[in-house]
Write a protein that holds these residues in place. Structure first.
Motif, PDB file in Angstrom:
ATOM      1  N   PRO A 125     -16.694 -15.423  28.621  1.00 34.17           N
ATOM      2  CA  PRO A 125     -17.237 -16.758  28.904  1.00 34.17           C
ATOM      3  C   PRO A 125     -18.521 -17.077  28.147  1.00 34.17           C
ATOM      4  N   ASP A 126     -19.375 -16.073  27.959  1.00 32.88           N
ATOM      5  CA  ASP A 126     -20.635 -16.326  27.246  1.00 32.88           C
ATOM      6  C   ASP A 126     -20.376 -16.690  25.790  1.00 32.88           C
ATOM      7  N   LEU A 127     -19.445 -15.978  25.157  1.00 28.60           N
ATOM      8  CA  LEU A 127     -19.115 -16.280  23.765  1.00 28.60           C
ATOM      9  C   LEU A 127     -18.489 -17.661  23.661  1.00 28.60           C
ATOM     10  N   ARG A 128     -17.571 -17.948  24.569  1.00 26.51           N
ATOM     11  CA  ARG A 128     -16.924 -19.262  24.554  1.00 26.51           C
ATOM     12  C   ARG A 128     -17.961 -20.376  24.724  1.00 26.51           C
ATOM     13  N   ALA A 129     -18.889 -20.171  25.633  1.00 25.38           N
ATOM     14  CA  ALA A 129     -19.925 -21.183  25.867  1.00 25.38           C
ATOM     15  C   ALA A 129     -20.782 -21.395  24.625  1.00 25.38           C
ATOM     16  N   ALA A 130     -21.115 -20.301  23.940  1.00 27.27           N
ATOM     17  CA  ALA A 130     -21.940 -20.408  22.736  1.00 27.27           C
ATOM     18  C   ALA A 130     -21.212 -21.166  21.627  1.00 27.27           C
ATOM     19  N   LEU A 131     -19.900 -20.966  21.525  1.00 32.52           N
ATOM     20  CA  LEU A 131     -19.128 -21.576  20.442  1.00 32.52           C
ATOM     21  C   LEU A 131     -18.725 -23.019  20.730  1.00 32.52           C
ATOM     22  N   THR A 132     -18.768 -23.410  21.996  1.00 31.01           N
ATOM     23  CA  THR A 132     -18.318 -24.762  22.347  1.00 31.01           C
ATOM     24  C   THR A 132     -19.448 -25.660  22.835  1.00 31.01           C
ATOM     25  N   ASP A 133     -20.668 -25.147  22.857  1.00 32.35           N
ATOM     26  CA  ASP A 133     -21.823 -25.926  23.320  1.00 32.35           C
ATOM     27  C   ASP A 133     -22.088 -27.080  22.348  1.00 32.35           C
ATOM     28  N   ARG A 134     -21.907 -28.287  22.820  1.00 37.79           N
ATOM     29  CA  ARG A 134     -22.089 -29.457  21.948  1.00 37.79           C
ATOM     30  C   ARG A 134     -23.542 -29.660  21.529  1.00 37.79           C
ATOM     31  N   ARG A 135     -24.452 -29.078  22.299  1.00 33.70           N
ATOM     32  CA  ARG A 135     -25.874 -29.217  21.959  1.00 33.70           C
ATOM     33  C   ARG A 135     -26.305 -28.220  20.895  1.00 33.70           C
ATOM     34  N   ALA A 136     -25.526 -27.179  20.682  1.00 33.06           N
ATOM     35  CA  ALA A 136     -25.884 -26.141  19.718  1.00 33.06           C
ATOM     36  C   ALA A 136     -25.660 -26.622  18.295  1.00 33.06           C
ATOM     37  N   ASP A 137     -26.476 -26.129  17.395  1.00 30.96           N
ATOM     38  CA  ASP A 137     -26.383 -26.490  15.986  1.00 30.96           C
ATOM     39  C   ASP A 137     -25.150 -25.825  15.364  1.00 30.96           C
ATOM     40  N   ASP A 138     -24.410 -26.602  14.547  1.00 30.51           N
ATOM     41  CA  ASP A 138     -23.218 -26.056  13.903  1.00 30.51           C
ATOM     42  C   ASP A 138     -23.545 -24.858  13.018  1.00 30.51           C
ATOM     43  N   ALA A 139     -24.696 -24.902  12.370  1.00 24.73           N
ATOM     44  CA  ALA A 139     -25.094 -23.785  11.507  1.00 24.73           C
ATOM     45  C   ALA A 139     -25.266 -22.509  12.325  1.00 24.73           C
ATOM     46  N   ALA A 140     -25.795 -22.642  13.533  1.00 21.90           N
ATOM     47  CA  ALA A 140     -25.985 -21.466  14.385  1.00 21.90           C
ATOM     48  C   ALA A 140     -24.629 -20.911  14.833  1.00 21.90           C
ATOM     49  N   LYS A 141     -23.690 -21.802  15.163  1.00 16.87           N
ATOM     50  CA  LYS A 141     -22.352 -21.354  15.541  1.00 16.87           C
ATOM     51  C   LYS A 141     -21.668 -20.648  14.377  1.00 16.87           C
ATOM     52  N   THR A 142     -21.829 -21.222  13.193  1.00 18.28           N
ATOM     53  CA  THR A 142     -21.225 -20.615  12.004  1.00 18.28           C
ATOM     54  C   THR A 142     -21.807 -19.234  11.740  1.00 18.28           C
ATOM     55  N   GLU A 143     -23.100 -19.115  11.894  1.00 15.87           N
ATOM     56  CA  GLU A 143     -23.750 -17.824  11.681  1.00 15.87           C
ATOM     57  C   GLU A 143     -23.268 -16.799  12.704  1.00 15.87           C
ATOM     58  N   LEU A 144     -23.089 -17.237  13.943  1.00 17.96           N
ATOM     59  CA  LEU A 144     -22.585 -16.334  14.973  1.00 17.96           C
ATOM     60  C   LEU A 144     -21.182 -15.855  14.630  1.00 17.96           C
ATOM     61  N   LEU A 145     -20.327 -16.770  14.210  1.00 18.75           N
ATOM     62  CA  LEU A 145     -18.963 -16.397  13.846  1.00 18.75           C
ATOM     63  C   LEU A 145     -18.944 -15.446  12.670  1.00 18.75           C
ATOM     64  N   ARG A 146     -19.770 -15.698  11.692  1.00 19.16           N
ATOM     65  CA  ARG A 146     -19.784 -14.829  10.514  1.00 19.16           C
ATOM     66  C   ARG A 146     -20.319 -13.442  10.863  1.00 19.16           C
ATOM     67  N   SER A 147     -21.214 -13.374  11.841  1.00 14.54           N
ATOM     68  CA  SER A 147     -21.697 -12.055  12.265  1.00 14.54           C
ATOM     69  C   SER A 147     -20.598 -11.304  13.004  1.00 14.54           C
ATOM     70  N   LEU A 148     -19.692 -12.046  13.665  1.00  8.96           N
ATOM     71  CA  LEU A 148     -18.598 -11.413  14.395  1.00  8.96           C
ATOM     72  C   LEU A 148     -17.420 -11.059  13.497  1.00  8.96           C
ATOM     73  N   LEU A 149     -17.122 -11.939  12.540  1.00  7.17           N
ATOM     74  CA  LEU A 149     -15.911 -11.787  11.745  1.00  7.17           C
ATOM     75  C   LEU A 149     -16.154 -11.242  10.344  1.00  7.17           C
ATOM     76  N   GLY A 150     -17.341 -11.470   9.810  1.00  7.91           N
ATOM     77  CA  GLY A 150     -17.618 -11.068   8.440  1.00  7.91           C
ATOM     78  C   GLY A 150     -17.419  -9.576   8.228  1.00  7.91           C
ATOM     79  N   GLY A 151     -16.548  -9.219   7.272  1.00 12.18           N
ATOM     80  CA  GLY A 151     -16.274  -7.820   6.982  1.00 12.18           C
ATOM     81  C   GLY A 151     -15.296  -7.180   7.952  1.00 12.18           C
ATOM     82  N   ARG A 152     -14.960  -7.879   9.033  1.00 12.11           N
ATOM     83  CA  ARG A 152     -14.028  -7.332  10.025  1.00 12.11           C
ATOM     84  C   ARG A 152     -12.699  -8.075  10.022  1.00 12.11           C
ATOM     85  N   ALA A 153     -12.678  -9.237   9.405  1.00 13.45           N
ATOM     86  CA  ALA A 153     -11.465 -10.063   9.375  1.00 13.45           C
ATOM     87  C   ALA A 153     -11.250 -10.569   7.961  1.00 13.45           C
ATOM     88  N   GLU A 154     -10.037 -11.039   7.700  1.00 17.18           N
ATOM     89  CA  GLU A 154      -9.735 -11.609   6.396  1.00 17.18           C
ATOM     90  C   GLU A 154     -10.570 -12.863   6.156  1.00 17.18           C
TER      91      GLU A 154
END
Length: 271
Positions: free
Chosen positions: A135-164
């Protein structure tokens, strides 16, 4: 989509397939350009209404699209979008949805060319399960108040080098440009689109314990026989599943001792 939009989307898919059959086309770049067009049309409501206005001549709309996009995206993207606005759309929003689908499909073609489409399919599915269980991850990724750049950075920290790379692009695009959709259905739609690249159906298989290779082969063969086409298995271990296995194919859910039931259903259909 329905009516005119369904026919227009079918035509657009054919156009993309014809274009991506040419191996000299940089499909990853094409995907990025179509994604940029999606963002433009999503933001510019008046523009997409003009481009889908049935009272306007088709060639005039195509010419307008060419003028606006020429120099901003490559010729292949311009040709695709120009062809799309020549078609009739039931709703202006359908045009945006169709361009977005073409963007995602082009990225999946890139994965297919690289021989990693299976990986992308599985990674998108797995990421969806991670989001659903966190739930915490979902909330961070779907928070409309959060900056898109911050969401992108979070995703890249999770997926970068671990996914295609394709997986990362698809998921980042979905999170940064949700366009009013919930995250989980968006991920599921991406998984289905990946399966359709190879004319396959997707079965989400939940079991209390991991299936053996023999069980997976038997289940895959039974599903293929039942549905008359290859079925890709997305496997999910869920301790709450009791009394066998649950399989979901589209809107159809089958519970129970699945291999035996499917074998029986396949026999009835073919007998």
């Amino acid at each position: 989509m329905n009516g005119a939009s369904r026919e227009a989307l079918a035509s657009a898919r054919e156009g993309l397939d014809a274009l991506t059959d040419n191996t000299s086309v940089d499909v990853a770049e094409l995907a990025a350009e179509l994604a940029a067009v999606t963002a433009l049309l999503d933001h510019e409501v008046s523009l997409r209404r003009v481009l889908t206005d049935p009272s306007q001549p088709s060639e005039a709309k195509a010419e307008l699209a060419g003028r606006l996009l020429g120099g901003q995206v490559g010729g292949e993207a311009v040709d695709l979008v120009s062809g799309m606005v020549r078609s009739r759309w039931s709703r202006s929003r359908d045009l945006v949805d169709a361009v977005e689908e073409l963007a995602n499909s082009a990225d999946l073609v890139a994965a297919q060319r690289a021989g990693v489409l299976d990986n992308v399919e599985d990674e998108v599915f797995r990421f969806g399960r991670i989001v659903a269980s966190n739930p915490d991850l979902r909330a961070a990724l779907t928070d409309r108040r959060a900056d898109d750049a911050a969401k992108t950075e979070l995703l890249r920290s999770l997926l970068g080098g671990r996914a295609e790379a394709t997986t990362e692009r698809l998921v980042v695009r979905l999170v940064a440009q949700p366009r009013g959709r919930s995250l989980e259905p968006g991920l599921e739609a991406l998984s289905k689109l990946a399966a359709e690249r190879r004319d396959r159906m997707v079965a989400v298989v939940s079991s209390a314990v991991p299936l053996s290779d023999q069980q997976k082969q038997r289940l895959g063969a039974a599903l293929a026989k039942l549905y008359g086409r290859q079925v890709h298995l997305n496997l999910d271990v869920d301790p709450e599943v009791l009394g066998g296995t649950t399989v979901r194919v589209g809107d159809e859910v089958i519970n129970g001792t699945i291999a035996d039931r499917l074998d029986g259903a396949a026999r009835r259909m073919t007998g």
